[in-house]
Design a protein around this motif. Sequence first.
Motif, mmCIF file in Angstrom:
data_model
loop_
_atom_site.group_PDB
_atom_site.id
_atom_site.type_symbol
_atom_site.label_atom_id
_atom_site.label_comp_id
_atom_site.label_asym_id
_atom_site.label_seq_id
_atom_site.Cartn_x
_atom_site.Cartn_y
_atom_site.Cartn_z
ATOM 1 N N MET A 148 -3.676 2.791 -8.015
ATOM 2 C CA MET A 148 -3.249 2.011 -6.858
ATOM 3 C C MET A 148 -3.746 0.569 -6.974
ATOM 4 S SD MET A 148 -1.907 4.518 -5.008
ATOM 5 C CE MET A 148 -1.972 6.309 -4.840
ATOM 6 N N GLU A 171 0.321 1.514 -10.771
ATOM 7 C CA GLU A 171 1.629 2.154 -10.682
ATOM 8 C C GLU A 171 2.197 2.065 -9.268
ATOM 9 O OE1 GLU A 171 1.028 6.013 -13.448
ATOM 10 O OE2 GLU A 171 -0.544 5.637 -11.971
ATOM 11 N N VAL A 172 1.294 2.001 -8.299
ATOM 12 C CA VAL A 172 1.646 1.879 -6.884
ATOM 13 C C VAL A 172 0.955 0.636 -6.347
ATOM 14 C CG1 VAL A 172 1.477 2.948 -4.607
ATOM 15 C CG2 VAL A 172 1.866 4.376 -6.630
ATOM 16 N N CYS A 174 -0.094 -1.453 -2.981
ATOM 17 C CA CYS A 174 -0.324 -1.265 -1.546
ATOM 18 C C CYS A 174 -0.399 -2.627 -0.860
ATOM 19 C CB CYS A 174 -1.613 -0.492 -1.318
ATOM 20 S SG CYS A 174 -1.644 1.109 -2.142
ATOM 21 N N GLY A 201 7.043 -0.953 -9.943
ATOM 22 C CA GLY A 201 6.142 0.021 -9.345
ATOM 23 C C GLY A 201 6.562 0.325 -7.921
ATOM 24 N N PHE A 202 6.039 1.390 -7.367
ATOM 25 C CA PHE A 202 6.267 1.685 -5.959
ATOM 26 C C PHE A 202 5.467 0.715 -5.105
ATOM 27 C CE2 PHE A 202 7.545 5.702 -7.836
ATOM 28 C CZ PHE A 202 8.620 6.085 -7.042
ATOM 29 N N ILE A 204 4.008 0.348 -1.205
ATOM 30 C CA ILE A 204 3.746 1.029 0.065
ATOM 31 C C ILE A 204 3.141 0.004 1.011
ATOM 32 C CG2 ILE A 204 2.469 2.889 1.201
ATOM 33 C CD1 ILE A 204 2.608 4.417 -1.466
ATOM 34 N N ILE A 226 8.450 1.654 2.429
ATOM 35 C CA ILE A 226 8.144 2.139 1.082
ATOM 36 C C ILE A 226 9.346 1.824 0.201
ATOM 37 C CG2 ILE A 226 7.575 4.132 -0.348
ATOM 38 C CD1 ILE A 226 6.280 5.413 2.099
ATOM 39 N N ASP A 228 10.954 1.717 -3.917
ATOM 40 C CA ASP A 228 10.780 2.315 -5.241
ATOM 41 C C ASP A 228 10.809 1.242 -6.328
ATOM 42 O OD1 ASP A 228 13.415 1.716 -5.989
ATOM 43 O OD2 ASP A 228 14.083 3.797 -6.007
ATOM 44 N N ILE A 248 6.853 9.980 -3.803
ATOM 45 C CA ILE A 248 6.484 9.072 -4.887
ATOM 46 C C ILE A 248 6.460 9.869 -6.187
ATOM 47 C CG2 ILE A 248 4.747 7.479 -5.769
ATOM 48 C CD1 ILE A 248 6.007 6.617 -3.075
ATOM 49 N N LEU A 250 5.846 9.245 -10.014
ATOM 50 C CA LEU A 250 5.380 8.239 -10.957
ATOM 51 C C LEU A 250 6.116 8.295 -12.288
ATOM 52 C CD1 LEU A 250 1.543 8.170 -10.262
ATOM 53 C CD2 LEU A 250 3.354 6.734 -9.313
#
Length: 270
Positions: A148, A171-172, A174, A201-202, A204, A226, A228, A248, A250
């Motif tokens: 994160m 990868e995510v 925030c 990356g995702f 959020i 959110i 993608d 989610i 990955l």
Amino acid sequence: MFLAAAVQMNATADPSANEDQVVPLIERAAAHGARFIATPEHTRMLAPMAEMVRLAEPLGGPTCRRFGALARRLGVVLLIGSINERGGDPDRCSNTSVLFGPDGAIAAVYRKIHLFDVDLSDTVRSRESDRVIPGSDPVVATTPLGRMGLSICYDLRFGNLYRRLVRDGAEVLCVPSAFTLTTGRAHWEVLLRARAIECQGFVIAPAQWGRHEDDSLRETFGHAMIVDPWGQVLATAADGPGLALAEIDLETVTRIRRAVPVNNHFRTDL
């Protein structure tokens, strides 16, 4: 694959009232099966900055202890988007994200780097740097769910920070926020989708919503979201306190980064 939740709330100047508001939202997200839950910037309180400094708490204070215990009870990775953290300067605090693992321990701490100093109109003015100590270190946290990359609100406008987070393995991404109504209407979704697309990356992004007692934000945009890695919006919260929920996966990050290898083509010499 895991279910993620971006919380939307309307924080006040009363930390106890804010906890009473956000804890049921976190519990509801966990009841839906969310294993990663993120709350907005200023989860603990949103008040005039002098009051934020006066009521700031250290990382080991009651707020972090309570949210750590909540993460452990629910067995989730929990990001508290930000608290007003007391440090060594009696006149300023830090705007600090705290990430808890499912064991309740603090897994990572990020202090907001880019501070919201703007003069958009008579009603939208802010000098966050007058009362907040800027952070200096990008943070990527390894969790049982993935890596994160942490950021807060105004950071969203600085793409170089997110490039660094990806380089460090995120990868995510925030983005707990309290975007103003003015900037949110124009830029919120555009910037979130841009960061997702360029970083593959995702994203959020929990959010504050509605009118507040703060002396600079006054009204926030909401639309917790959110996104993608292809830039598609997977979930958006409606007006009012609530949740945006999305799965989610990955493997999607790996697949898109392999198909369009932006990181391999990035020119660090320019």
